[in-house]
Design an enzyme around this catalytic site. Structure first.
Site, PDB file in Angstrom:
ATOM      1  CD  GLU A 162      -2.898  -1.326   2.260  1.00 14.82           C
ATOM      2  OE1 GLU A 162      -2.792  -0.510   3.198  1.00 14.82           O
ATOM      3  OE2 GLU A 162      -3.766  -2.210   2.216  1.00 14.82           O
ATOM      4  CD  GLU A 277      -4.438  -8.021   0.884  1.00 18.75           C
ATOM      5  OE1 GLU A 277      -5.382  -7.463   1.497  1.00 18.75           O
ATOM      6  OE2 GLU A 277      -3.263  -7.621   0.952  1.00 18.75           O
TER       7      GLU A 277
END
Length: 378
Positions: A162, A277
């Site tokens: 991220e 994910e």
């Protein structure tokens, strides 16, 4: 993307429209021998896996058996994050990750390490050490120690997690994290280079979220990720691929052409792509359980058909395997207006395959066959 597929998907107004899947049945072959998604994916040169919290399988043998059947790849939910590994400065706690490696070894599975550099899941001592100017030493020591310990055993690492946030004011689009404030943008270089030195054979990934949909913010995020990858590669940073978290949500605008083009651009840089994910939130869907489950499956089918059309996509990993485990049960992102729990994963709370399981299996079977990567379990 092949013309027939893009034509079929382009007419959709959004994910979840107009697709019909066969019933998932009971997840067995005609001879009643259980078959898992790992085997279906492997037949096309893909790796399928799911995130795993050790406590959940410690307390549930049936769930542990489902992971063995369904998954070629296991991802530690928390045991490889800083909070799981570093309870205090100078202290490493490897018991959880060692146990996960033991499970994988017994069942012919591999482990993807998640994650080495992230602004969340930091123990309380880390921000203080960063403010004291110790960032370079603690980051390099952490990566050399952790990746070096599992050299040759953990073949893939989410090195940086991220990294972009283009709406937070930086010209380069990077997220202003504690690491960035302490070390500058070269903290990303340090993380990848330390991981490569610690295990020259490992696959090193940049992993990020909100890259799948057709919105102005996600357009900016895709541009920021591409710019970051190009910059890292130009500096000789050893990044091998991009992970798309793919926490999908029904009701968000989807254009398969946009996503297809983006993955092609990443592949054009010589990088692999992994879906890391995957889950599908159904807060926008009303109706009974079969209606909701079919909407989840349809949503995933449109997404998977688009991404798996690219040979650079090597793996699909869900964030959990059964609805009984989902993080969405404990997070505002998972709240439905009717108060019912989300149903975002391939198996229900009774570990029965859902339409999402069938959607995954069908997408794997229909994907162009590709050569298995060297890091995939045999």
């Amino acid at each position: 993307m092949r013309a027939q597929r893009i034509g079929r998907r382009a007419v959709l107004s959004g994910l979840g429209a107009g697709l019909v899947l066969a019933s998932p049945g009971n997840g067995t072959t005609a001879g009643s021998k259980p078959i898992g998604l790992r085997a279906i994916a492997a037949s096309r040169g893909l790796a399928y896996g799911a995130a795993l919290g050790l406590r959940s399988v410690d307390e549930d043998q049936a769930l542990a058996d489902a992971y063995t059947r369904e998954c070629a790849v296991l991802v530690p939910e928390g045991d490889a994050k800083w909070a799981g590994l570093r309870p205090a400065a100078g202290v490493f706690r490897f018991d959880g990750l060692d146990r996960l490696l033991g499970i994988a070894d017994r069942h012919g599975q591999s482990v993807r390490g998640h994650t080495l550099l992230w602004h969340e899941a930091l123990p309380a001592w880390v921000p203080e050490a960063l403010r004291a100017g110790q960032g370079y030493d603690i980051l390099s020591d952490h990566i050399f120690t952790v990746v070096g310990r599992y050299r040759g055993r953990i073949p893939v690492w989410d090195v940086v997690n991220e990294a972009v946030a283009p709406d937070e004011g930086r010209e380069d689009g990077l997220r202003p994290t504690p690491w960035l404030r302490a070390l500058g943008p070269r903290c990303l270089d340090l993380a990848f280079k330390a991981a490569r030195a610690a295990d020259p054979g490992a696959v090193l990934m940049l992993n990020d979220h909100d890259l799948e949909y057709a919105s102005p913010l996600q357009d900016r995020r895709r541009r920021a990720v591409l710019r970051l990858l190009e910059t890292l590669l130009a500096r000789g940073v050893p990044v091998d691929g991009l992970g798309l978290q793919s926490h999908l949500r029904i009701g968000r605008p989807f254009d398969p052409r946009i996503l297809h083009r983006f993955i092609g651009e990443v592949g054009g840089l010589g990088l692999m792509v992994m879906i890391t994910e995957l889950d599908v939130g159904d807060a926008a869907v009303t109706g009974d359980i079969p209606t909701r489950d079919q909407a989840v499956a349809d949503h995933a089918s449109a997404f998977l058909d688009t991404v798996l059309d690219h040979a650079c996509v090597k793996a699909v990993t869900c964030w959990g395997l059964s609805d009984r485990q989902s993080w969405l049960h404990h997070h505002p992102a998972g709240w439905r207006p009717d108060g019912q729990p989300m149903r975002p994963l391939p198996l229900d709370v009774e570990l029965r395959p859902k339409p999402l399981w069938q959607a995954l299996g069908d997408a794997f079977r229909n994907a162009p066959k590709r050569s298995s990567a060297a890091w995939m379990p045999g």
